[in-house]
Scaffold this active site. Structure first.
Site, short mmCIF file in Angstrom:
data_model
loop_
_atom_site.label_atom_id
_atom_site.label_comp_id
_atom_site.label_asym_id
_atom_site.label_seq_id
_atom_site.Cartn_x
_atom_site.Cartn_y
_atom_site.Cartn_z
N GLU A 40 -12.45 62.10 46.11
CA GLU A 40 -11.09 62.52 46.37
C GLU A 40 -10.19 61.60 45.54
OE1 GLU A 40 -9.94 62.30 50.50
OE2 GLU A 40 -7.88 62.88 50.00
N ARG A 266 -24.11 54.57 53.84
CA ARG A 266 -23.17 54.09 52.84
C ARG A 266 -23.44 52.62 52.52
NH1 ARG A 266 -18.11 56.06 53.90
NH2 ARG A 266 -17.02 54.34 52.94
N LYS A 276 -11.44 52.86 51.58
CA LYS A 276 -10.33 53.15 50.66
C LYS A 276 -8.99 52.81 51.28
CE LYS A 276 -11.53 56.89 47.86
NZ LYS A 276 -11.43 58.36 47.73
P1 ATP Z 1 -13.22 56.21 52.35
O1 ATP Z 1 -14.05 56.75 53.47
O2 ATP Z 1 -13.29 54.74 52.17
O3 ATP Z 1 -11.81 56.74 52.34
P2 ATP Z 1 -14.40 58.25 50.88
O4 ATP Z 1 -15.84 58.27 51.17
O5 ATP Z 1 -13.59 59.21 51.68
O6 ATP Z 1 -13.87 56.79 51.02
P3 ATP Z 1 -14.45 59.89 48.56
O7 ATP Z 1 -13.66 59.87 47.32
O8 ATP Z 1 -14.32 61.06 49.45
O9 ATP Z 1 -14.10 58.55 49.34
O10 ATP Z 1 -15.99 59.63 48.24
C1 ATP Z 1 -16.69 60.31 47.22
C2 ATP Z 1 -18.16 60.21 47.49
O11 ATP Z 1 -18.56 58.84 47.51
C3 ATP Z 1 -18.54 60.81 48.83
O12 ATP Z 1 -19.67 61.63 48.63
C4 ATP Z 1 -18.88 59.63 49.69
O13 ATP Z 1 -19.89 59.95 50.60
C5 ATP Z 1 -19.34 58.58 48.66
N1 ATP Z 1 -19.07 57.22 49.14
C6 ATP Z 1 -17.90 56.72 49.55
N2 ATP Z 1 -18.04 55.46 49.99
C7 ATP Z 1 -19.34 55.14 49.84
C8 ATP Z 1 -20.13 53.97 50.12
N3 ATP Z 1 -19.59 52.86 50.64
N4 ATP Z 1 -21.46 54.01 49.85
C9 ATP Z 1 -22.01 55.12 49.31
N5 ATP Z 1 -21.33 56.24 49.04
C10 ATP Z 1 -20.00 56.27 49.29
MG MG Z 2 -13.84 61.21 51.72
#
Ligand code: ATP
Ligand code: MG
Length: 563
Positions: A40, A266, A276
């Site tokens: 995102e 994760r 984030k």
């Molecule tokens: P946050 O939850 O911190 O706001 P997010 O996961 O919503 O971050 P996205 O941009 O939606 O951020 O994530 C893109 C991809 O990266 C998703 O498939 C998510 O599952 C993966 N991802 C995000 N954080 C991690 C992490 N700490 N370890 C592994 N994969 C991750």
């Molecule tokens: Mg997300």
């Protein structure tokens, strides 16, 4: 040896996702493997995302399939072009290529909207007039079922008319939403009539003002995967509870394919945060200099700090893919950085805290060039010439006037080796009025040119140095953990959890002259001090280097202790 200690992919067993893919190929469920990384664009990518990027792109490579980069740009209120550009830049820098396969959920807005109407016509969605607060109040809890909205049973024609008017912009933000009609008593809260569309009168980075209703992430995600023919939708564990909802959409809609979702744990890292929301807060409140501050766990920050992409890929491989939650030591990431740089980084000499020495018996107007090895582990890296003269700088820490037993470096009357140069002996320490040592008077043995004595005599220390006349001045920035605690417990006050010593700036450091032309993205080793890389703000007038990692390996030490 644990999985994490294994140095390369071949030594590690297959993770559960690759096992599933093997089985799917064997059974013929899929013929080509298609994955995607779906960020995102509401912030910069961090090392946790790198885990997911490496997984998705590496799988596509291994199985000769393809990996898409898809922006999940369904929330224009929080998304920006800056993030879209930065994310592409970071994925490319990590070494991955999506080829022609760059997509956006917004590419599918028209299709998604058609599917929303389809659900209404099938009696599987309705427009609800409740406010966000009322919807929340109706939703129930983990132990209590939810309550039906009074609008749940309005006719399909009425809902269709309202949705079309929502799209026309007739209603204010928050006035109405489109909801799926599933089950308000479901044990899974995600199935209690989730919202599919909301009114948002915000300009979208790509579709501009074409839309004033936007699909929710949940409604867009699985259908986007279906449109793109994603065979294995990989995501983190928190989406496991959403899978029944995604499957419900796929079963209820005339989608062109049925993606399957698999969840893995994760990445969590000590001494930092990978949420984030928290990273956005650090930037917004100005606790660091920006998204690419070298203390940030962002790809942009790690890159600016001098971490090579290969080290991050190696790290992602070592932490592996499982379903169990754990927290990885930051020291492991640093260990991967050191391992990579130990092979690839050119060696240079630089003095962090200079102490002048004068070689009394070296002629004042003489200077010479000495040959120095660029990388002892890589013969092809060759050699370079470093200038030597009568006045040099050594490290303040490499001299003690009154040394304890185990201190073998410079001390009055003691002979040591200056690397690639000569044996020198300290004759006298010159002090200022405050009694501090400000200069050392030394002599050298001209017979020891190159650093070896023809009579075979040995010295116990080899030290780095730079010629005072030729040295260039630089600012060196040394970094420490951004958060004091291993697992920072952040309440309302994020500042209180920050490590006050996360940045140490050294001015007036003295570097060998070849470093004047060092380029950003080229990390090098300052012998005995660590790995450094020119900061992106460096200029010929003001040289700035970031320390990626010191040489000392706390991960190796940790392992030795627990072995
Ligand atoms: P946050 O939850 O911190 O706001 P997010 O996961 O919503 O971050 P996205 O941009 O939606 O951020 O994530 C893109 C991809 O990266 C998703 O498939 C998510 O599952 C993966 N991802 C995000 N954080 C991690 C992490 N700490 N370890 C592994 N994969 C991750
Ligand atoms: Mg997300």
């Amino acid at each position: 040896m644990s999985e994490i200690d294994k140095p390369n992919d071949e030594a590690r067993g297959k993770d559960f996702i690759r096992e599933i893919i093997d089985a799917d190929l064997q059974s013929g469920r899929v013929s080509e493997v298609v994955t995607r990384f779906p960020p995102e664009p509401n912030g910069y990518l961090h090392i946790g995302h790198a885990k997911s990027i490496c997984l998705n792109f590496a799988i596509a490579q291994e199985y000769s399939g393809r990996c898409h980069l898809r922006f999940d740009d369904t929330n224009p209120a929080k998304e920006e072009q800056e993030f879209i550009a930065a994310i592409q830049d970071d994925v490319r820098w990590l070494g991955f290529d999506w080829g022609q396969h760059l997509y956006h959920a917004s590419d599918y807005f028209e299709q998604l909207y058609d599917w929303a109407e389809h659900l209404i016509k099938e009696g599987k969605a309705y427009v609800d007039d409740l406010s966000a607060d009322e919807i929340r109040a109706h939703r129930g809890t983990l132990t209590e079922p939810g309550k039906d909205s009074p609008h749940r049973n309005r006719g399909a024609d009425e809902s269709l008319d309202l949705l079309r008017r929502m799209r026309q912009g007739e209603f204010e933000e928050g006035a109405r939403v489109l909801r799926a009609k599933i089950d308000m008593t479901s044990g899974n809260i995600n199935l209690r009539d989730p919202v599919l569309y909301r009114i948002l009168k915000a300009e979208h980075p790509r579709t501009g003002n074409a839309w004033c209703i936007y699909p929710t992430y949940d409604f867009a995600h699985g259908q986007s995967d279906a449109i793109e023919g994603i065979t294995h939708s990989l995501c983190t564990l928190e989406f496991a509870d959403h899978r029944p909802l995604y499957d419900w959409f796929i079963e209820s809609l005339p989608v062109p394919a049925t993606p399957h979702q698999y969840e893995f744990s994760r990445l969590n890292l000590t001494h930092t945060v990978l949420s984030k929301r928290r990273l956005i807060q650090l930037v917004a409140e100005g606790h660091i200099s920006g998204w690419d501050d070298p203390r940030m766990p962002t790809i942009a920050g790690l890159r600016r700090r001098g971490y090579p992409a290969a080290a991050i890929r190696d790290f992602a491989g070592r932490v592996g893919i499982t379903k169990s939650d754990n927290v990885i030591e930051m020291a492991l990431l640093e260990h991967c950085v050191r391992e990579e740089l130990n092979q690839s980084a050119p060696r240079r000499m630089g003095v962090l805290k200079p102490l002048k020495i004068v070689i009394e018996n070296y002629p004042e107007d003489q200077e010479e060039m000495l040959e120095a090895v660029n990388n002892p582990g890589d013969e092809t890296a060759g050699t370079r010439q470093v200038p030597f003269a009568r006045e040099l700088y050594i490290e303040q820490d490499d001299f003690m006037e009154d040394p304890p037993k185990k201190f073998f470096r410079m001390a009055p009357g003691r002979e040591v080796r200056l690397r690639y140069a000569y044996f020198v002996t300290c004759r006298e320490a010159v002090k200022n009025d405050a009694g501090e040592v400000v200069e050392l008077i030394c002599t050298y043995d001209p017979e020891t040119r190159g650093g070896n004595a023809p009579d075979g005599r040995k010295v116990k220390a080899t030290m780095h140095w730079v010629s005072a006349r030729h040295a260039i001045d630089a600012e060196l920035r040394l970094y420490n953990h951004l958060f004091t605690d291993e697992e920072p417990d952040i309440g309302d006050d994020i500042a209180a959890a920050l490590n006050p010593d996360s940045l140490e700036i050294l001015q007036g450091c003295k570097l060998e002259p070849s470093l004047a032309s060092a380029k950003a993205d080229q990390t090098l080793q300052l012998e005995r001090q660590g790995y450094f890389c020119p900061d992106r703000d460096t200029s010929p007038e003001r040289l700035i280097f970031n320390r990626a990692v010191p040489l000392r390996d706390s991960w190796a030490k940790l392992k030795a202790k627990t072995a």
